[in-house]
Design an enzyme around this catalytic site. Structure first.
Site, short mmCIF file in Angstrom:
data_model
loop_
_atom_site.label_atom_id
_atom_site.label_comp_id
_atom_site.label_asym_id
_atom_site.label_seq_id
_atom_site.Cartn_x
_atom_site.Cartn_y
_atom_site.Cartn_z
N PRO A 259 -3.81 43.10 29.21
CA PRO A 259 -4.05 42.26 30.39
C PRO A 259 -3.98 43.09 31.67
O PRO A 259 -3.21 44.05 31.77
CB PRO A 259 -2.92 41.24 30.34
CG PRO A 259 -1.88 41.84 29.46
CD PRO A 259 -2.61 42.72 28.48
N GLU A 260 -4.80 42.72 32.65
CA GLU A 260 -4.84 43.41 33.94
C GLU A 260 -4.48 42.37 35.03
O GLU A 260 -4.07 41.26 34.70
CB GLU A 260 -6.24 44.03 34.14
CG GLU A 260 -6.59 44.99 32.99
CD GLU A 260 -8.03 45.50 33.01
OE1 GLU A 260 -8.55 45.75 34.10
OE2 GLU A 260 -8.62 45.64 31.93
N LYS B 40 0.86 45.18 36.36
CA LYS B 40 0.63 44.36 35.17
C LYS B 40 1.93 43.72 34.68
O LYS B 40 2.04 43.33 33.52
CB LYS B 40 0.03 45.24 34.05
CG LYS B 40 -1.29 45.91 34.44
CD LYS B 40 -1.74 46.88 33.36
CE LYS B 40 -3.01 47.59 33.78
NZ LYS B 40 -3.43 48.61 32.79
N ARG C 228 -11.45 56.42 26.96
CA ARG C 228 -11.60 54.96 26.81
C ARG C 228 -13.07 54.60 26.79
O ARG C 228 -13.92 55.36 27.23
CB ARG C 228 -10.92 54.23 27.99
CG ARG C 228 -9.43 54.48 28.09
CD ARG C 228 -8.65 53.93 26.91
NE ARG C 228 -8.79 52.48 26.77
CZ ARG C 228 -8.04 51.59 27.42
NH1 ARG C 228 -7.11 52.00 28.26
NH2 ARG C 228 -8.21 50.30 27.24
#
Ligand SMILES: [Zn+2]
Length: 272
Positions: free
Chosen positions: A2-3, A58, A262
């Site tokens: 989650p961001e 976060k 990534r």
């Protein structure tokens, strides 16, 4: 992971449902998620009222009336759910709280994530929050401030946006989305971005995060059984996790490649 938009959605839900409530019991199934013993954890928070729910990067900070705070980091797969009085807690949470109202708050999959008990409610003094860069939605994060931060940087732009010491709270999803919005390829060298691209990037970061928060982010885990907010931004993603699907602007198929370890998702025509 989650961001900002996902964590902000959780924070909003906690503010609606948890703020003002009194914690009446605690069950710890995964003591490793804590930074203190289960006994110390319980005695610090049981019979305490939740005063405020904050967010930094976060992480969520649940502050209690006795001055203690709980710092929650979900890392890759953690999430939190609230069960109403008539509902039973599902599966085995890492940590669960019973509230005086009869509702239950359950933290799941805190394998890499954690729930830390810290004294005080001053974010600046919490070791969990040390070394984090500025909040991109804060008032201090002006265009001039961002341009100044960028001016000192040389590496690829996508890993930089995800660097928590550079900017707090942006990860893989929103780095991809903001780069598409500003028409910048993820592997571009920061030092080679034009003045116009830098300015566009600033407004895209602010705009996309703001819209994503309004629509509930892209989290899959609902907060309550009647939660209609969480995950509402998912259909609005332009490039993230859309490999092989047509770009909404030009129709070219979205591509993916590894950038800084990534997955970067981008439109090879719209982004330069
Ligand atoms: Zn395109």
């Amino acid at each position: 992971m989650p961001e900002i938009p996902e964590i902000e959605t959780v924070r909003y839900h906690l503010e609606q449902k948890l703020q003002g409530q009194v914690i009446s019991a605690v069950t710890v199934n995964r003591e490793k998620a804590l930074n203190v013993s289960t006994g110390d954890f319980s005695s610090a928070i049981v019979n305490q009222q939740v005063s405020t729910i904050g967010r930094r990067a976060k992480q969520i900070i649940i502050s209690l009336a006795n001055g203690y705070s709980l710092v929650v980091h979900f890392m890759l797969e953690g999430y939190v759910r609230l069960f109403y009085n008539h509902e039973e807690i599902q599966a085995t949470p890492s940590v669960s709280l019973v509230l005086a109202s009869g509702e239950k708050l359950a933290f799941y999959k805190l394998n890499l994530g954690y729930l830390h008990l810290v004294p005080g409610s001053d974010f600046a003094s919490m070791p969990e929050l040390a070394g984090l860069g500025p909040e991109p939605l804060s008032a201090e994060f002006s265009l001039a401030f961002f341009l100044n931060l960028l001016a000192k940087r040389k590496g690829m732009i996508k890993p930089l946006l995800m660097d928590q010491e550079f900017l707090a709270g942006i990860g893989n999803v929103y780095s991809n989305e903001t780069l598409f919005c500003s028409r910048i390829r993820p592997e571009r060298k920061t030092s080679q971005l034009t003045a116009e691209e830098r300015t566009n990037l600033y407004y895209c970061i602010r705009d996309i995060l703001t819209r994503a928060i309004k629509l509930g982010g892209v989290y899959e885990e609902k907060f309550t059984s009647d939660d209609t907010l969480t995950g509402g931004f998912e259909p609005h993603l332009q490039v993230a996790y859309r490999t092989g699907k047509p770009c909404y602007i030009c129709g070219t198929l979205i591509e993916t490649k590894r950038v800084g370890g990534r997955n970067a998702f981008y439109c090879p025509v719209c982004q330069r």
